[in-house]
Write an enzyme that holds these catalytic residues in place. Structure first.
Site, PDB file in Angstrom:
ATOM      1  N   TYR A  30       2.138  -3.689  11.905  1.00  0.00           N
ATOM      2  CA  TYR A  30       1.339  -2.714  11.965  1.00  0.00           C
ATOM      3  C   TYR A  30       1.359  -1.725  13.213  1.00  0.00           C
ATOM      4  O   TYR A  30       1.389  -0.567  12.933  1.00  0.00           O
ATOM      5  CB  TYR A  30      -0.218  -3.120  11.637  1.00  0.00           C
ATOM      6  CG  TYR A  30      -0.960  -1.974  11.033  1.00  0.00           C
ATOM      7  CD1 TYR A  30      -1.051  -1.321   9.750  1.00  0.00           C
ATOM      8  CD2 TYR A  30      -2.173  -1.377  12.075  1.00  0.00           C
ATOM      9  CE1 TYR A  30      -2.021  -0.479   9.541  1.00  0.00           C
ATOM     10  CE2 TYR A  30      -2.987  -0.590  11.515  1.00  0.00           C
ATOM     11  CZ  TYR A  30      -2.815  -0.065  10.363  1.00  0.00           C
ATOM     12  OH  TYR A  30      -3.930   0.758  10.049  1.00  0.00           O
ATOM     13  N   GLY A  53      -2.178   7.778  -1.107  1.00  0.00           N
ATOM     14  CA  GLY A  53      -3.040   6.691  -0.877  1.00  0.00           C
ATOM     15  C   GLY A  53      -4.434   7.006  -0.891  1.00  0.00           C
ATOM     16  O   GLY A  53      -5.317   6.407  -0.197  1.00  0.00           O
ATOM     17  N   ALA A  54      -4.530   8.161  -1.693  1.00  0.00           N
ATOM     18  CA  ALA A  54      -6.001   8.667  -1.847  1.00  0.00           C
ATOM     19  C   ALA A  54      -6.933   8.182  -2.802  1.00  0.00           C
ATOM     20  O   ALA A  54      -8.019   8.906  -3.164  1.00  0.00           O
ATOM     21  CB  ALA A  54      -5.928  10.438  -1.917  1.00  0.00           C
ATOM     22  N   ARG A 105      -8.783   5.863  -2.867  1.00  0.00           N
ATOM     23  CA  ARG A 105      -9.974   5.430  -2.163  1.00  0.00           C
ATOM     24  C   ARG A 105      -9.975   5.585  -0.698  1.00  0.00           C
ATOM     25  O   ARG A 105      -8.881   6.079  -0.155  1.00  0.00           O
ATOM     26  CB  ARG A 105     -10.068   3.804  -2.325  1.00  0.00           C
ATOM     27  CG  ARG A 105      -8.970   3.068  -1.895  1.00  0.00           C
ATOM     28  CD  ARG A 105      -9.176   1.730  -2.153  1.00  0.00           C
ATOM     29  NE  ARG A 105      -8.496   0.628  -1.099  1.00  0.00           N
ATOM     30  CZ  ARG A 105      -8.192  -0.675  -1.376  1.00  0.00           C
ATOM     31  NH1 ARG A 105      -8.396  -1.275  -2.307  1.00  0.00           N
ATOM     32  NH2 ARG A 105      -7.700  -1.296  -0.302  1.00  0.00           N
TER      33      ARG A 105
HETATM   34  P1  NAI Z   1      -7.180   1.543   2.045  1.00  0.00           P
HETATM   35  O1  NAI Z   1      -6.668  -0.111   1.772  1.00  0.00           O
HETATM   36  O2  NAI Z   1      -8.752   1.594   1.684  1.00  0.00           O
HETATM   37  O3  NAI Z   1      -6.384   2.684   1.222  1.00  0.00           O
HETATM   38  C1  NAI Z   1      -5.261   2.555   1.457  1.00  0.00           C
HETATM   39  C2  NAI Z   1      -4.614   3.263   0.119  1.00  0.00           C
HETATM   40  O4  NAI Z   1      -3.267   3.287   0.029  1.00  0.00           O
HETATM   41  C3  NAI Z   1      -4.997   2.534  -1.187  1.00  0.00           C
HETATM   42  O5  NAI Z   1      -5.616   3.168  -2.352  1.00  0.00           O
HETATM   43  C4  NAI Z   1      -3.631   1.764  -1.615  1.00  0.00           C
HETATM   44  O6  NAI Z   1      -3.401   1.400  -3.108  1.00  0.00           O
HETATM   45  C5  NAI Z   1      -2.656   2.985  -1.143  1.00  0.00           C
HETATM   46  N1  NAI Z   1      -1.256   2.340  -1.010  1.00  0.00           N
HETATM   47  C6  NAI Z   1      -0.878   1.455  -0.648  1.00  0.00           C
HETATM   48  N2  NAI Z   1       0.634   1.237  -0.651  1.00  0.00           N
HETATM   49  C7  NAI Z   1       0.663   2.259  -1.289  1.00  0.00           C
HETATM   50  C8  NAI Z   1       2.205   2.962  -1.632  1.00  0.00           C
HETATM   51  N3  NAI Z   1       3.219   2.108  -1.529  1.00  0.00           N
HETATM   52  N4  NAI Z   1       2.462   4.120  -2.205  1.00  0.00           N
HETATM   53  C9  NAI Z   1       1.027   4.717  -2.572  1.00  0.00           C
HETATM   54  N5  NAI Z   1      -0.055   4.244  -2.065  1.00  0.00           N
HETATM   55  C10 NAI Z   1      -0.180   3.242  -1.634  1.00  0.00           C
HETATM   56  O7  NAI Z   1      -7.020   1.888   3.510  1.00  0.00           O
HETATM   57  P2  NAI Z   1      -7.750   3.026   4.614  1.00  0.00           P
HETATM   58  O8  NAI Z   1      -8.645   2.214   5.247  1.00  0.00           O
HETATM   59  O9  NAI Z   1      -8.294   4.131   3.636  1.00  0.00           O
HETATM   60  O10 NAI Z   1      -6.577   3.458   5.466  1.00  0.00           O
HETATM   61  C11 NAI Z   1      -5.752   4.837   5.136  1.00  0.00           C
HETATM   62  C12 NAI Z   1      -4.870   5.033   6.292  1.00  0.00           C
HETATM   63  O11 NAI Z   1      -5.515   4.953   7.295  1.00  0.00           O
HETATM   64  C13 NAI Z   1      -3.720   4.064   6.312  1.00  0.00           C
HETATM   65  O12 NAI Z   1      -2.697   4.423   6.671  1.00  0.00           O
HETATM   66  C14 NAI Z   1      -4.266   3.192   7.635  1.00  0.00           C
HETATM   67  O13 NAI Z   1      -3.446   2.220   8.101  1.00  0.00           O
HETATM   68  C15 NAI Z   1      -4.840   4.142   8.480  1.00  0.00           C
HETATM   69  N6  NAI Z   1      -5.927   3.652   9.396  1.00  0.00           N
HETATM   70  C16 NAI Z   1      -7.081   3.072   8.780  1.00  0.00           C
HETATM   71  C17 NAI Z   1      -7.957   2.401   9.636  1.00  0.00           C
HETATM   72  C18 NAI Z   1      -9.230   1.930   9.280  1.00  0.00           C
HETATM   73  O14 NAI Z   1     -10.200   1.302  10.106  1.00  0.00           O
HETATM   74  N7  NAI Z   1      -9.453   1.848   7.894  1.00  0.00           N
HETATM   75  C19 NAI Z   1      -7.978   2.529  10.957  1.00  0.00           C
HETATM   76  C20 NAI Z   1      -6.542   3.065  11.593  1.00  0.00           C
HETATM   77  C21 NAI Z   1      -5.737   3.637  10.475  1.00  0.00           C
END
Ligand code: NAI
Length: 251
Positions: free
Chosen positions: A152, A13-14, A16
């Site tokens: 979640y 998921g990198a 972005r």
């Molecule tokens: P984001 O939505 O900006 O990025 C998530 C990425 O995961 C996206 O590029 C998306 O295409 C990819 N993704 C989604 N489903 C996928 C799949 N089945 N296979 C491969 N890639 C997939 O989210 P963000 O904020 O960068 O979050 C990253 C991690 O951190 C997540 O696990 C999120 O739950 C966790 N997190 C985020 C917080 C926040 O405040 N942004 C707080 C706590 C945890």
């Protein structure tokens, strides 16, 4: 000399957000980095911008067993090994329980838990054979409960149990397994939450900063700094832990 010279890291998921921040930090510290995400074009674009000596973008759906196996095999072949896995891919499908659909539940549990399971199982083979590996899972402050996030919250609490169990199973093979539980981090995920709540994104960020003990919101770099420590050899006596990187929001 960087802490990650000679290391190969996968970050899921990198393309972005937090994952891209972690990938950038690993690259800055000398790692060859594989950016895994749903769309190979976006993954490759992010990989190309890391400034790493070796980087690779791979299209991979972490919920799909064959896709995961292909992706891990490709990284090992093209980047010459595997030392670090960060299970970061994530989605939200927020709703109050009475409105939450089975699809919302399955999709969220699928990406966070099934995804982390499939990726870790695929990577452990290399890790155990070489008696070296680091797994880092992304949990969340929501693991402790958050209104509108039954799916979640359950997934992120599950990630903590999964982390402790892998630490017990893999410790004897030189594999450390830890988790980071971020608080509010400014990414597309939290911007989407603002839009869903029909709030202005900047106002949503301001309110979250105001409510935080350190009076600011977090950024991907905050998580990347902790990830770079936990996946380094300096942290080799730390395993099975969940580190809250949340400005003190949990207390
Ligand atoms: P984001 O939505 O900006 O990025 C998530 C990425 O995961 C996206 O590029 C998306 O295409 C990819 N993704 C989604 N489903 C996928 C799949 N089945 N296979 C491969 N890639 C997939 O989210 P963000 O904020 O960068 O979050 C990253 C991690 O951190 C997540 O696990 C999120 O739950 C966790 N997190 C985020 C917080 C926040 O405040 N942004 C707080 C706590 C945890």
């Amino acid at each position: 000399m960087g802490r990650y010279d000679g290391r190969v890291a996968i970050v899921t998921g990198a393309a972005r957000g937090i994952g891209a921040g972690i990938a950038k930090r690993f690259a800055d510290e000398g790692a060859a980095v594989a950016v895994l995400d749903l769309d190979e074009g976006q993954a490759s674009a992010t990989a190309g911008g890391l400034g790493a000596a070796k980087a690779l973008g791979v299209g991979c759906n972490v919920t799909d067993e064959a896709s995961v196996q292909d992706a891990v095999a490709r990284v090992v072949a093209e980047l010459g090994g595997l030392h670090v896995l960060v299970n970061n891919a994530g989605i939200t499908r927020d709703n109050l329980l009475f409105k939450m659909t089975v699809d919302d539940w399955d999709a969220v549990l699928g990406v966070h838990l099934r995804g982390a399971f499939l990726m870790s199982r695929a990577a452990q083979k290399t890790f155990v054979e070489q008696k070296y590996g680091k797994i880092l899972n992304l949990s969340s402050v929501s693991a402790n409960g958050n209104r509108g996030q039954a799916n979640y919250s359950a997934a992120k609490a599950g990630v903590q149990g999964f982390t402790r169990t892998l630490a017990l199973e893999l410790g004897a093979f030189g594999v450390n397994v830890n988790a980071i539980a971020p608080g509010f981090i400014a990414t597309e995920m939290t911007d989407d939450t603002a839009r869903r709540l029909k709030m202005d994104v900047d106002e949503f960020r301001r309110l979250n900063a105001e409510a935080n003990p350190v009076k600011r919101i977090g950024h991907p770099e905050d998580i990347a700094a902790a990830a770079a420590f936990l996946c380094s050899d300096e942290a080799s006596y730390i395993t099975g832990q969940t580190l809250y990187v949340d400005g003190g929001a949990k207390i």
